[in-house]
Design an enzyme around this catalytic site. Structure first.
Site, PDB file in Angstrom:
ATOM      1  N   GLU B 748       0.831  -1.205   0.000  1.00 31.33           N
ATOM      2  CA  GLU B 748       0.000   0.000   0.000  1.00 31.33           C
ATOM      3  C   GLU B 748       0.861   1.250   0.000  1.00 31.33           C
ATOM      4  O   GLU B 748       0.718   2.130   0.833  1.00 31.33           O
ATOM      5  CB  GLU B 748      -0.958  -0.001   1.179  1.00 31.33           C
ATOM      6  CG  GLU B 748      -2.039  -1.065   1.114  1.00 31.33           C
ATOM      7  CD  GLU B 748      -3.058  -0.794   0.035  1.00 31.33           C
ATOM      8  OE1 GLU B 748      -3.271   0.381  -0.296  1.00 31.33           O
ATOM      9  OE2 GLU B 748      -3.604  -1.772  -0.502  1.00 31.33           O
ATOM     10  N   ASP B 749       1.788   1.296  -0.936  1.00 28.45           N
ATOM     11  CA  ASP B 749       2.599   2.490  -1.167  1.00 28.45           C
ATOM     12  C   ASP B 749       3.566   2.824  -0.044  1.00 28.45           C
ATOM     13  O   ASP B 749       4.107   3.917  -0.019  1.00 28.45           O
ATOM     14  CB  ASP B 749       1.713   3.715  -1.406  1.00 28.45           C
ATOM     15  CG  ASP B 749       1.060   3.660  -2.755  1.00 28.45           C
ATOM     16  OD1 ASP B 749       1.696   3.108  -3.666  1.00 28.45           O
ATOM     17  OD2 ASP B 749      -0.054   4.154  -2.896  1.00 28.45           O
ATOM     18  N   ALA B 750       3.746   1.916   0.902  1.00 31.32           N
ATOM     19  CA  ALA B 750       4.729   2.232   1.932  1.00 31.32           C
ATOM     20  C   ALA B 750       6.132   2.077   1.359  1.00 31.32           C
ATOM     21  O   ALA B 750       6.332   1.429   0.334  1.00 31.32           O
ATOM     22  CB  ALA B 750       4.535   1.330   3.135  1.00 31.32           C
ATOM     23  N   GLY B 900       3.802   8.112  -0.260  1.00 36.09           N
ATOM     24  CA  GLY B 900       3.789   6.904   0.548  1.00 36.09           C
ATOM     25  C   GLY B 900       4.434   7.199   1.879  1.00 36.09           C
ATOM     26  O   GLY B 900       5.197   8.155   2.008  1.00 36.09           O
ATOM     27  N   ARG B 932      -1.041   3.256 -11.697  1.00 34.48           N
ATOM     28  CA  ARG B 932      -0.825   4.715 -11.747  1.00 34.48           C
ATOM     29  C   ARG B 932      -0.322   5.178 -13.100  1.00 34.48           C
ATOM     30  O   ARG B 932      -0.480   6.338 -13.459  1.00 34.48           O
ATOM     31  CB  ARG B 932       0.200   5.143 -10.691  1.00 34.48           C
ATOM     32  CG  ARG B 932      -0.323   5.362  -9.289  1.00 34.48           C
ATOM     33  CD  ARG B 932      -0.763   4.131  -8.700  1.00 34.48           C
ATOM     34  NE  ARG B 932      -1.315   4.049  -7.382  1.00 34.48           N
ATOM     35  CZ  ARG B 932      -0.672   4.047  -6.252  1.00 34.48           C
ATOM     36  NH1 ARG B 932       0.588   4.331  -6.205  1.00 34.48           N
ATOM     37  NH2 ARG B 932      -1.287   3.802  -5.137  1.00 34.48           N
TER      38      ARG B 932
END
Lengths: 322, 1138
Positions: B748-750, B900, B932
């Site tokens: 999740e974009d971390a 993120g 994206r």
């Protein structure tokens, strides 16, 4: 490797190139795990000395106190003594206030700019209480082996303009890279598997010279070349191969799969070690091996007794990760 | 045979030269002469130099109503240098002084006046009478910073990269935002809410402002003005204006039988109303007109007055000659009828050509005019009072009545609150000014180009929010906020210029001498005759021209020759058969290269002269190589993107395609390879990135300042970055990014970060907060006192950082709850104190101020500054500095809208490494890419990698590949291969944990990463117990008040659905506001507990027989009591629990 019941091997090291801050060597007859352990220890567990505590007496420079303290910490100091020194937390003689010669080295810095030009405060302005511990660039200048003294102005800490002043006391301590990167003695530690390249000569000869050239050029690094006399494709620098598979893909694209076979020799590693200057690159490797041995001892002994922890002394600290 | 090749050769020679001239150099040159916020400066300069004089001239004479001989006349007005006068000494002001000491950067407005105090006296003249102080825009022509070079600016404590264009009011930097409006004095054909066709004109003149609407309702045409009640048939209006014959109206509208048909119902209605003459029409209108009290209006006749002054107020009426207004009405009708036949003829409200941007100069001039007029009426009022007084002790001096405080304070108040309330112009807008955001340099610049809409944001229409084709090159297509104001708030593009008003009279006479025929001499029939076009100047019909295209060309040639203003726009509207000439202010325009038959006028030698410094941008303008075009005139052109693409019909060539983006979107590398919303997201995030804000950032005292410790300039840069100075004041760092999955803490974009990189200073930032304290003086001559801190005792620990003066000393480490000012306030601040000075435990009580910061964190006192405020109280400002290294939960973003949080921090030895020893600073999960579609980020990585290996900054300007302002991927790959990397940017990588090679090649290279201002330490909050709200006894709200965490309705719904009743009970009552009540089972009301008798008693039943004790939320009990106060009796019915 012959397969006997004993798994003991006899690793060999062959040094290819050695400078004060650079070492390239081959490590044979061992395992990835050993090679990687060596690499990890060189990066994170070989102790060095770095400035850890800064007491600012006066600072009218443009950079704030924490900023300067951080910069001071990152200056590599000559740390040949580090292996013998104590961690300040284990030092019974003192409480790590810089008074104790076993665990800390005191530095002083006092610079004031009284001229119109900006004055660079550099690592050369750090005055050490222990002549064996000083900024590496200053040490290199005094030995003046590889450096040109005029070229080397020192590591800039801050620049001062007229009227600005920086006065501080700093205490350098022993530490390891795991705690903070400033204690890491290594700039680069990396290894690669030695490639094993087999060209299928028969298949290669079915190619035209043009195709050979194309094939040779498909590798981004200069691994192959064409012998100008025989017009055979030869391996000029196997280690330049980056395992990019480009030549294999190219061969497939040319309709000649199996033109070349490349394997990684799983028991042979080429190490590149670059030191920050804190410890000589060769010493760095030796220290790393020493620490690895200590760690293995710890593992070996801990099998027999759980309470053995107390006996390990310094190594115990390594085990606990800090 | 010999002829043919020659003829071919001729064609070849005539063809445009394909080797394009690199015109990029024009962009920096343009920005050099214009600056980044020239629109604000131009507008303000225009106000200071021109419109302020015009305002004074228009109201130059004020005469007493009692004695007309007594008068005051303004001869001249000027604005001096910014200065401040305290105790009759005048000091020069610099913006930095004002910022630090909370003053207003303003200059005196001085006038020369001539006045007569008594009949028969000769007029007296006084020079240099100060009527007020005008806040001065930074870098405007009156500012001390204008024309200063970098060294001089540094001496004044100013950052040379600061664009100016804002005001300093009471120490705060205020920007007057650009306001977008529908253009005035133009006919707009549109439909209203009831889907009726309307033609409306918003007229604005020096005197009045009015709105005229002509509506087509059920086939009949009416006029709607506020001053008339209901709808007025348009034919009656025409008759009242003197066109009595219906035939003439039809002729004026046009003899097309379709128009006549459409007009018929209106004509018929007029007849049914029995209006046939001007007289009856006026009578009809008089009945409809709303009543007016003004005697002058009544005398003239209400409707005649309204028709001449309000109806189409922008068309002048001289001596009741309504002809011009009739023609204007006819043109409106014609356009309306045309639109009813053909929907294409409707005007588009969202079309940029129909928009005007109102800038600071215009807005301030409105304010000034209002205050100036108010001041004048005040002078008259006081003079009259003085003249009426029978006995006067002193001589009357009319010049003494000029007050300066009203203008000064009025301007200051409006600028600092942002409320523009001007009764005279019926204006009441809020939020016109905003505090300049100093979060990052780029955020500041972005603020100056922001355009706020005039519509309310709640309207659920998509039209105004959509990207208009006419925005091309004028407004940035990317830079708009998300959410409610999406598409309404816009930003200017890089090369946009906003015009200021230009003198109209010379242009009008020029038009006439170029063959524009006056309408006064023409019959209605001739108005729309074939092959002649109406010439409309600033919305006013000047006349007609028989050779409109020739006329337009001549006008344009004059403009290119510099004979008329460079911003005059000439637009031939073939559909409406009109030539529009515009010279009004607020139009957006941009420079373009002129091409003749597709051949650019700019040749290589021109550019060489520019590079050698012999030629400036203005020379290009003067020599007619470049011209400014506004949105309307662009419709008459054919613009080629590149010289090579020009065709024979091409009239203009773009200077550089990347200038269609604004300043903020210009920071994105390869934006044309990204999915469009990603660029928009980055535009919003770029403003939150930490970095350097200005060269003088450390000598400022901002209330909150975020700085990056080691900011870098991006490895993959763009032309815009260099033009705006982002390379000097960067907001981010070039991180080596490996696009791979690692440890699972990157979902999740971390982002996974390298601990060693953080140790070495990556993402390290400084947060400076300002604390303030005032040493107040009280009415009884007492005041707060600062005390020498006690070094012993129970508070000594908290006072450790205090110096002998009672203030925290710079360089000290400050912890939460530390006292930073040892202030004692007098106990008694009202009565006169007789006992002597000195602070005793009796006379004063401690009024310490303590530092509140995150628990367990220490900060440092950076700076303490002292100044006195406007009431002459001593003020203290403390700057508290906190250095932070990134931690898990801090927010980072690349320049491609990919934000993120830091998911975990990993030791360097555990991170993967390449055989060259490269180890990533940061690991990003590849799942961020497919959905994206930020291809630009991948190219940035490639270009950055090529950049570090070749030692050259690579470029990624928008649409820059053809002109060489963006490196092509092929070329980048070649560079990579040359330096021994894979052309694809992928590396062969070993696991740091096992030492084994990874199964896949890893896409790895440097990407510019921004640290955003959202940091976990500012947000982290939890509480077990804590303060309660007094009224409801529920936990307080918010982090600042150590509040509780709300279990909201939706969470409650979940628990209900799950059936966790005890959990609800605990959360909603026990953890919130439990309260024990005594309930009377007899009457069901709440009683009370008598502590003496130790029983509950019902105050209604006057006994304690039927009392039960139970628990209720306190808020529930409160509700019951409030209901009772409103005469509603809530009764509880109790039952034993089963």
């Amino acid at each position: 490797m012959e397969s006997t019941t004993s798994y003991q091997r006899f690793p060999k090291i062959k040094i290819r190139e050695m400078k004060d801050d650079y070492l390239k060597f081959e490590l044979h007859s061992t395992d990835t795990s050993v090679a990687n352990a060596l690499r990890r220890i060189m990066l994170a567990e070989v102790p060095t000395i770095a400035i850890d505590l800064v007491e600012i007496e006066a600072n009218s420079s443009v950079l704030n106190d924490e900023f300067i303290a951080h910069r001071l910490g990152l200056i590599p100091l000559t740390s040949t003594r580090a292996m013998e020194m104590r961690f300040s937390r284990d030092c019974d003689a003192c409480d790590g206030d810089g008074q104790c010669e076993y665990c800390s080295v005191e530095f002083h810095l006092s610079v004031r700019c009284d001229q119109d030009q900006t004055l660079d405060v550099t690592s050369a302005d750090l005055i050490s209480s222990d002549p064996s511990v000083m900024a590496v660039d200053v040490a290199a200048r005094s030995t003046s082996s590889g450096y040109d003294a005029s070229d080397n102005k020192g590591i800039i800490i801050v620049k001062l303009r007229r009227g600005q002043e920086l006065r501080l006391r700093a205490i350098a301590r022993k530490g390891i890279g795991k705690d903070h990167a400033k204690w890491s003695p290594a700039a680069t530690v990396t290894f690669m598997y030695e490639p094993d390249i087999h060209i299928n000569e028969d298949l290669m000869e079915t190619l035209t010279l043009e195709d050979k050239k194309n094939w040779v050029e498909s590798s981004p690094t200069k691994v192959f070349d064409i012998d100008p006399n025989t017009q055979h494709v030869v391996v000029v620098d196997a280690e330049a191969y980056t395992y990019d598979d480009e030549v294999i893909k190219k061969a497939e694209a040319m309709g000649k799969p199996g033109l070349v076979e490349i394997y990684a020799k799983e028991d042979s590693f080429i190490f590149t070690v670059e030191s920050t200057g804190a410890v000589k690159a060769s010493q760095l490797v030796l220290n790393a091996i020493e620490i690895l041995k200590q760690k293995l001892d710890a593992v070996r002994l801990s099998e027999d007794t759980v309470e053995a922890d107390d006996q390990f002394g310094e190594l115990n600290a390594h085990m606990r990760g800090g | 045979m010999g002829e043919d090749p020659i003829s071919i050769d001729k064609q070849f020679l005539a063809a445009p030269i394909s080797s394009a001239v690199d015109k990029f150099q024009l962009v920096p040159e343009f920005l050099k002469v214009r600056g980044l916020v020239k629109q604000h400066l131009d507008s303000f300069n225009y106000f200071i130099n021109k419109s302020i004089k015009r305002i004074v001239q228009a109201n130059h004479r004020i005469t007493s109503r009692i004695n007309p001989d007594v008068y005051l006349r303004y001869l001249d007005i000027s604005i001096g240098d910014p200065s401040i006068t305290i105790d009759h000494t005048t000091d020069k002001l610099t913006p930095q002084i004002c910022r630090l000491s909370g003053r207003t950067y303003a200059a005196p407005i001085s006038v020369t006046i001539e006045y007569v105090n008594q009949s028969g006296q000769p007029p007296m003249t006084r020079r240099g009478v100060v009527i007020g102080r005008m806040p001065i825009m930074l870098r405007s022509c009156r500012c001390v910073l204008s024309g200063k070079d970098e060294d001089e600016l540094a001496k004044l404590g100013e950052c040379p990269l600061d664009p100016g264009g804002y005001f300093v009011v009471k120490g705060a930097e205020k920007v007057i935002q650009i306001q977008e409006q529908l253009s005035m004095n133009r006919i707009i054909i549109d439909t209203d809410r009831k889907k009726r066709l309307t033609a409306s004109v918003t007229s604005i003149t020096e005197m009045t402002k009015s709105k005229t609407t002509i509506v087509m309702d059920k086939g009949k045409i009416y006029l709607e003005i506020n001053q008339f009640e209901g709808k007025i048939p348009i034919m009656i209006v025409m008759k009242a204006m003197g066109i009595e014959s219906d035939q003439e109206v039809v002729q004026m509208v046009g003899r097309d039988p379709r128009y006549a048909d459409l007009l018929l119902p209106s004509i018929h209605e007029c007849a049914t109303e029995n209006v046939f003459s001007q007289q009856t029409a006026i009578e009809f209108l008089d009945k409809k007109a709303k009543t007016y009290t003004n005697a002058a209006i009544e005398k003239q006749g209400k409707s005649v007055y309204l028709l001449s002054r309000v109806y189409l107020a922008n068309v002048p009426v001289r001596e009741k000659d309504f002809r011009a207004k009739c023609i204007y009405t006819a043109v409106m009708l014609r356009r309306m009828l045309e639109a009813s036949l053909n929907k294409d003829a409707m005007d588009d409200r969202d079309y940029v050509g129909n928009k005007r941007l109102e800038l600071s100069g215009q807005l301030i001039s409105l304010l000034f005019e209002d205050f100036f007029k108010t001041m004048n009426t005040e002078v008259i009022r006081r003079t009259d009072i003085e003249l009426q007084r029978s006995t006067r002790s002193t001589r009357l001096d009319i010049s003494q009545f000029i007050t300066k405080n009203d203008i000064t304070q009025g301007l200051e108040r409006s600028l600092s609150t942002g409320n523009w309330k001007i009764k005279r112009f019926g204006m009441d807008s809020k939020g016109m000014t905003q505090v300049l955001a100093r979060l990052s340099y780029i955020g500041t610049l972005g603020f100056m180009t922001k355009i706020s809409p005039q519509f309310e944001k709640t309207r659920k229409v998509s039209g105004p929010r959509a990207l208009q084709p006419s925005q091309w090159g004028m407004l940035c297509p990317c830079d708009t906020p998300e959410g409610e104001s999406c598409g309404l708030v816009k930003n200017l593009a890089l090369m946009t210029h906003v015009t200021t008003d230009e003198e109209g009279a010379p242009l009008i006479s020029l038009c006439h001498s170029l063959g524009v025929e006056d309408l006064g001499t023409m019959s209605g029939e001739e108005l729309h005759s074939n092959n002649s076009f109406l010439v409309i100047f600033n919305g006013l019909i000047l006349g007609k021209h028989r050779r409109p295209r020739h006329f337009a060309n001549v006008m344009r040639r004059l403009r290119r020759a510099g004979k008329i203003g460079e911003f005059v726009s000439v637009f031939v509207n073939e559909k409406q058969c009109c030539v529009y000439i515009a010279a009004d202010g607020g139009r957006v325009c941009r420079p373009l290269v002129i091409a003749d038959k597709g051949i650019s006028r700019i040749k290589e030698h021109h550019m060489k002269e520019l590079r050698d410094g012999f030629r400036t941008f203005n020379d290009f303008l003067r020599d007619g190589l470049i011209e400014y075009l506004d949105v309307n005139e662009q419709n008459n052109t054919l613009i080629a993107l590149y010289e090579g693409e020009a065709e024979p019909e091409t009239t203009h060539i773009e200077i550089e395609p990347f200038t269609i983006l604004g300043i903020i979107a210009g920071l994105i590398p390869y934006p044309h390879h990204n999915q469009s919303p990603r660029n928009t997201y980055q535009c919003a995030m770029g403003k939150q990135a930490m970095g350097n804000i200005a060269y003088n950032q450390l000598s400022r005292m901002d209330s909150l300042l975020y700085l990056l410790v080691y900011p870098q300039r991006p490895l993959l840069t763009t032309r815009t970055i260099e033009l705006v100075g982002f390379d000097k004041l960067g907001a981010g760092q070039n991180a080596t990014v490996a696009v791979m999955s690692y440890s699972g803490y990157d979902i999740e974009d971390a982002i996974v970060m390298n601990k060693s990189s953080l140790d070495r200073g990556f993402g390290r930032c400084i947060v400076m907060k300002r604390l303030e304290a005032i040493k107040e003086k009280y009415a009884n001559n007492t005041s707060d006192e600062l005390m020498v801190p006690e070094r012993e005792g129970k508070e000594a620990e908290r006072k450790k950082i205090l110096d002998y003066d009672g203030l925290a000393s710079p360089g000290e480490i400050i912890r939460p709850y530390d006292i930073f000012i040892n202030k004692w306030s007098p106990v008694n601040t009202k009565d006169t104190i007789t006992y002597p000075l000195g602070v005793t435990a009796k006379s004063h009580k401690p009024a310490y101020q303590t530092y509140k910061g995150p628990e367990g964190e220490t900060a440092v006192v950076d700076k303490v500054s002292l100044f006195s405020d406007k009431d002459n109280n001593q003020c203290y400002k403390f700057l508290i500095r906190h250095t932070r290294r990134p931690e898990v939960g801090d927010k980072f973003s690349s320049r491609h809208g990919q934000k993120g949080v830091c998911g975990t921090i990993i030791q360097q030895e555990d991170l993967p490494f390449s055989e060259r020893g490269i180890c990533p600073d940061l690991i990003m999960n590849p799942h961020g890419f497919p959905s994206r579609m930020t291809v630009g980020k991948m190219i940035e990585l490639l270009g950055g990698k090529a950049g570090v290996s070749s030692g050259r900054f690579h470029y990624g300007s928008a649409f820059g590949e053809p002109s060489g302002h963006a490196d092509k991927v092929d070329v980048i790959s070649e560079t990579l291969v040359k330096h021994g990397f894979s052309y694809s940017g992928k590396d062969f990588i070993y696991s740091g944990i096992t030492g084994c090679p990874l199964q896949a090649y890893i896409f790895m290279g440097p990407i510019y990463y921004q640290k955003l201002k959202h940091m976990v330490i500012d947000k982290m909050h939890a509480r077990a117990k804590g303060p309660l709200v007094k009224l409801t006894r529920q936990p307080t709200e918010g982090k600042g008040r150590d509040g509780g965490h709300r279990l909201g309705e939706m969470e409650r719904d979940c628990l209900i659905a799950y059936g966790a009743s005890m959990l609800i009970y605990e959360r909603l009552m026990l953890s919130s506001d439990p309260f024990e009540v005594q309930v009377c089972r007899a009457c069901g009301l709440l009683g009370y507990f008598n502590h003496k008798l130790k029983i509950g008693i019902c105050s209604m039943c006057k006994n304690g027989d039927n009392i039960s004790t139970m628990k209720l939320p306190y808020a529930c009990k409160l509700l019951f009591q409030e209901l009772q106060a409103m005469n509603v009796v809530p009764r509880l019915k109790l039952r034993d629990s089963q």
